[in-house]
Design a protein around this motif. Sequence first.
Motif, mmCIF file in Angstrom:
data_model
loop_
_atom_site.group_PDB
_atom_site.id
_atom_site.type_symbol
_atom_site.label_atom_id
_atom_site.label_comp_id
_atom_site.label_asym_id
_atom_site.label_seq_id
_atom_site.Cartn_x
_atom_site.Cartn_y
_atom_site.Cartn_z
ATOM 1 N N ASP A 54 4.139 1.114 -6.663
ATOM 2 C CA ASP A 54 5.422 1.043 -5.882
ATOM 3 C C ASP A 54 6.656 1.537 -6.539
ATOM 4 O O ASP A 54 7.283 2.413 -5.922
ATOM 5 N N LYS A 55 6.960 0.857 -7.741
ATOM 6 C CA LYS A 55 8.016 1.422 -8.513
ATOM 7 C C LYS A 55 8.054 2.795 -8.738
ATOM 8 O O LYS A 55 8.843 3.831 -8.773
ATOM 9 N N ARG A 56 6.668 3.190 -9.239
ATOM 10 C CA ARG A 56 6.725 4.738 -9.861
ATOM 11 C C ARG A 56 6.913 5.728 -8.810
ATOM 12 O O ARG A 56 7.349 6.829 -8.706
ATOM 13 N N LEU A 57 6.475 5.392 -7.471
ATOM 14 C CA LEU A 57 6.623 6.238 -6.360
ATOM 15 C C LEU A 57 7.937 6.043 -5.643
ATOM 16 O O LEU A 57 8.155 6.626 -4.348
ATOM 17 N N GLY A 58 8.837 5.446 -6.096
ATOM 18 C CA GLY A 58 10.164 5.132 -5.567
ATOM 19 C C GLY A 58 10.176 4.427 -4.203
ATOM 20 O O GLY A 58 10.974 4.656 -3.463
ATOM 21 N N PHE A 59 9.451 3.592 -4.344
ATOM 22 C CA PHE A 59 9.320 2.413 -3.399
ATOM 23 C C PHE A 59 8.955 3.033 -1.899
ATOM 24 O O PHE A 59 9.427 2.435 -0.668
ATOM 25 N N LYS A 60 8.170 4.148 -1.872
ATOM 26 C CA LYS A 60 7.723 4.770 -0.632
ATOM 27 C C LYS A 60 6.429 4.394 -0.339
ATOM 28 O O LYS A 60 5.662 4.717 -0.717
ATOM 29 N N ALA A 65 0.486 3.797 -0.232
ATOM 30 C CA ALA A 65 -1.022 3.400 0.493
ATOM 31 C C ALA A 65 -1.971 4.653 0.505
ATOM 32 O O ALA A 65 -3.030 4.803 0.097
ATOM 33 N N LYS A 66 -1.249 6.065 0.512
ATOM 34 C CA LYS A 66 -2.109 7.213 0.155
ATOM 35 C C LYS A 66 -2.623 7.409 -1.212
ATOM 36 O O LYS A 66 -3.889 7.494 -1.177
ATOM 37 N N LYS A 67 -1.782 7.092 -2.189
ATOM 38 C CA LYS A 67 -2.268 7.170 -3.523
ATOM 39 C C LYS A 67 -3.101 5.924 -3.947
ATOM 40 O O LYS A 67 -4.146 6.169 -4.553
ATOM 41 N N LEU A 68 -3.149 4.857 -3.063
ATOM 42 C CA LEU A 68 -4.064 3.836 -3.696
ATOM 43 C C LEU A 68 -5.210 3.864 -2.511
ATOM 44 O O LEU A 68 -6.321 3.149 -2.934
ATOM 45 N N GLY A 69 -5.220 4.829 -1.597
ATOM 46 C CA GLY A 69 -6.468 4.949 -0.863
ATOM 47 C C GLY A 69 -6.723 3.845 0.262
ATOM 48 O O GLY A 69 -7.913 3.717 0.648
ATOM 49 N N VAL A 70 -5.567 3.208 0.624
ATOM 50 C CA VAL A 70 -5.576 2.038 1.513
ATOM 51 C C VAL A 70 -4.767 2.469 2.911
ATOM 52 O O VAL A 70 -3.934 3.427 2.514
ATOM 53 N N SER A 71 -5.012 1.618 3.688
ATOM 54 C CA SER A 71 -4.109 2.044 5.091
ATOM 55 C C SER A 71 -2.833 1.286 4.721
ATOM 56 O O SER A 71 -2.761 0.444 4.046
ATOM 57 N N ARG A 72 -1.987 1.784 5.769
ATOM 58 C CA ARG A 72 -0.591 0.932 5.654
ATOM 59 C C ARG A 72 -0.705 -0.419 5.838
ATOM 60 O O ARG A 72 0.116 -1.164 5.349
ATOM 61 N N THR A 73 -1.553 -0.635 7.073
ATOM 62 C CA THR A 73 -1.604 -2.018 7.246
ATOM 63 C C THR A 73 -2.306 -3.117 6.180
ATOM 64 O O THR A 73 -1.432 -3.941 5.711
ATOM 65 N N THR A 74 -3.208 -2.386 5.411
ATOM 66 C CA THR A 74 -3.745 -2.969 4.272
ATOM 67 C C THR A 74 -2.573 -3.198 3.234
ATOM 68 O O THR A 74 -2.546 -4.384 2.418
ATOM 69 N N LEU A 75 -1.906 -2.117 2.991
ATOM 70 C CA LEU A 75 -0.867 -2.272 2.050
ATOM 71 C C LEU A 75 0.077 -3.251 2.251
ATOM 72 O O LEU A 75 0.695 -4.106 1.661
ATOM 73 N N TRP A 76 0.578 -3.419 3.601
ATOM 74 C CA TRP A 76 1.663 -4.306 3.957
ATOM 75 C C TRP A 76 0.945 -5.876 3.698
ATOM 76 O O TRP A 76 1.756 -6.691 3.264
#
Length: 82
Positions: A54-60, A65-76
């Motif tokens: 999260d920090k490396r990607l500028g808190f975007k 979610a895309k980089k981790l391969g999960v949905s935004r819902t799962t990330l939240w």
Amino acid sequence: MVVLSNGQSLNKDLVCKIIENADEGILLSASKDCITVQIGTLEEMEKEIIKKMDKRLGFKKNKLAKKLGVSRTTLWKKLNEL
């Protein structure tokens, strides 16, 4: 870990064996595509990965979610657990 070799190449199997048999610790990499985490429970390591990415990607969050391969819902959900 520092690997010294008298030859022109390294034996990949030996290096892998050394890493597998190492005491708990941190493996450092000069690559920007790598992060390191402390050895712990799966949950602890997952949280550390998410925080560092999260920090490396500028808190975007979309990128995360895309980089981790999960949905935004799962990330939240995972972020709410932090």
